[in-house]
Design an enzyme around this catalytic site. Structure first.
Site, short mmCIF file in Angstrom:
data_model
loop_
_atom_site.label_atom_id
_atom_site.label_comp_id
_atom_site.label_asym_id
_atom_site.label_seq_id
_atom_site.Cartn_x
_atom_site.Cartn_y
_atom_site.Cartn_z
N LYS A 107 -3.96 0.39 3.32
CA LYS A 107 -4.35 -1.05 2.93
C LYS A 107 -5.60 -1.01 1.93
O LYS A 107 -5.80 -1.69 1.32
CB LYS A 107 -4.76 -1.96 4.19
CG LYS A 107 -3.48 -2.12 4.94
CD LYS A 107 -2.19 -2.68 4.22
CE LYS A 107 -1.01 -3.06 4.83
NZ LYS A 107 0.00 -3.95 4.19
N TYR A 167 -2.79 3.23 8.55
CA TYR A 167 -2.58 1.94 8.33
C TYR A 167 -3.73 1.48 7.17
O TYR A 167 -3.67 0.60 6.18
CB TYR A 167 -2.06 0.90 9.19
CG TYR A 167 -1.95 -0.52 9.13
CD1 TYR A 167 -0.62 -0.79 8.44
CD2 TYR A 167 -2.94 -1.58 9.08
CE1 TYR A 167 -0.47 -2.12 8.41
CE2 TYR A 167 -2.62 -2.80 9.13
CZ TYR A 167 -1.19 -3.25 8.56
OH TYR A 167 -1.16 -4.72 8.53
#
Length: 311
Positions: free
Chosen positions: A169, A165
């Site tokens: 990001k 993640y």
């Protein structure tokens, strides 16, 4: 000052719940025509249903706004292109894209499978790339566009169990930086939102009193500003529980080492000077870093960087 979106068309991905729903509803309330996109899968990206997107689009229409729902999987280029083509057919333009859709497959890096790492990268990074690519030409031709990436403190600063993640990001920040340079001449502005909200992706991780404070609605004002007519450019705006801040990436001025001194040992000895924040700068493009170092080297060597005079 009132921020309004009459005459504007917005696509919001992952808008069937949580942050995306709040963004879509507020855009509709402020006059935008909204495409509510949601694949309708679970938090981990499995499954799929048109129900969530249909419900939110219905809410916008019930409040007097205009909205259509779409169940495209943002990692599927053909489906996304069809969504954008349908939007153009329905309303003739795409002014705003909010890349909000996401999934979680958390695990420590030691326990994470490559498949789970890849899937999160596909949804967050490539999903944003695919959706942005699908609207880019329309925005360029219209001479107007507002695109929002959704980043995270997990990418900016790190968070245990979220290597996939966090990597996705932070990659979106690099995408934003370059697209802003390329889109500037066509009035396409790209920004990033760093949200903290209690959604189905996070509510199981937080105590109930904290969940009550971290509403999606407290984040949406930042998203609305970042896609408005007078939006800034390549800005990372963070929003959590009514708190708003800006992340700015700076680079220290650094030092110069001559050819004879360019060693790992000298870097170690002078690392404090290299890290000195006095004189640090926020750069508009990567070339500014190169120019800084070349200037230092040229000054040390007594070389002039002035252009040669022509007779």
């Amino acid at each position: 000052m009132s921020i309004r979106f009459e005459g504007r068309v917005a696509i919001v991905t992952g808008a069937g719940a949580g942050l995306g729903r709040a963004h879509a509803l507020e855009l509709g309330r402020r006059g935008a025509k909204v495409v509510v996109n949601d694949f309708g899968g679970g938090v981990d990206g499995t499954g799929g249903s048109s129900g969530p997107a249909d419900k939110v689009a219905g809410e916008i229409r019930a409040a007097g706004g205009q909205a259509i729902s779409n169940g495209a999987d943002i990692t599927n280029r053909e489906q996304v292109e069809n969504m954008v083509a349908g939007t153009m057919e329905e309303w003739g333009r795409v002014d705003i894209l909010i890349n909000n859709a996401g999934i979680l497959r958390d695990a420590s890096f030691a326990k994470m499978t490559i498949a789970d790492f890849q899937k999160v990268m596909d949804v967050h990074l490539m999903g944003s790339v695919i959706c942005t690519k699908a609207v880019w030409g329309h925005m360029r031709d219209a001479g107007y566009g507002r695109i929002l990436m959704t980043t995270s403190s997990s990418g900016l600063y790190g968070n245990f169990g979220q290597s996939n993640y966090g990597a996705a990001k932070m990659a979106l920040i690099g995408l934003m930086n370059t697209l802003q340079i390329e889109g500037e001449k066509n009035n396409i502005r790209i920004n990033a939102l760093g949200p903290g909200a209690a959604t189905r992706m996070t509510e199981s991780l937080l105590p109930a009193p904290i969940v009550a404070l971290m509403t999606p609605e407290s984040v949406t004002p930042a998203a609305i500003y970042l896609v408005s007519e007078d939006a800034p450019r390549r800005t990372i705006l963070n929003a959590t529980a009514g708190g708003y801040s800006r992340t700015i990436i700076h680079e220290t001025d650094g030092i110069y080492l001559g050819p004879a001194d360019q060693s790992a040992e000298n870097i170690a000895v002078r690392f404090g000077e290299i890290s000195d924040e006095a004189g640090q700068s926020a750069y508009a493009n990567g070339g500014q870093q190169v120019t800084k170092f070349i200037t230092k080297a040229a000054q040390a060597a007594g070389v002039s960087l002035a252009p040669k005079a022509t007779g």
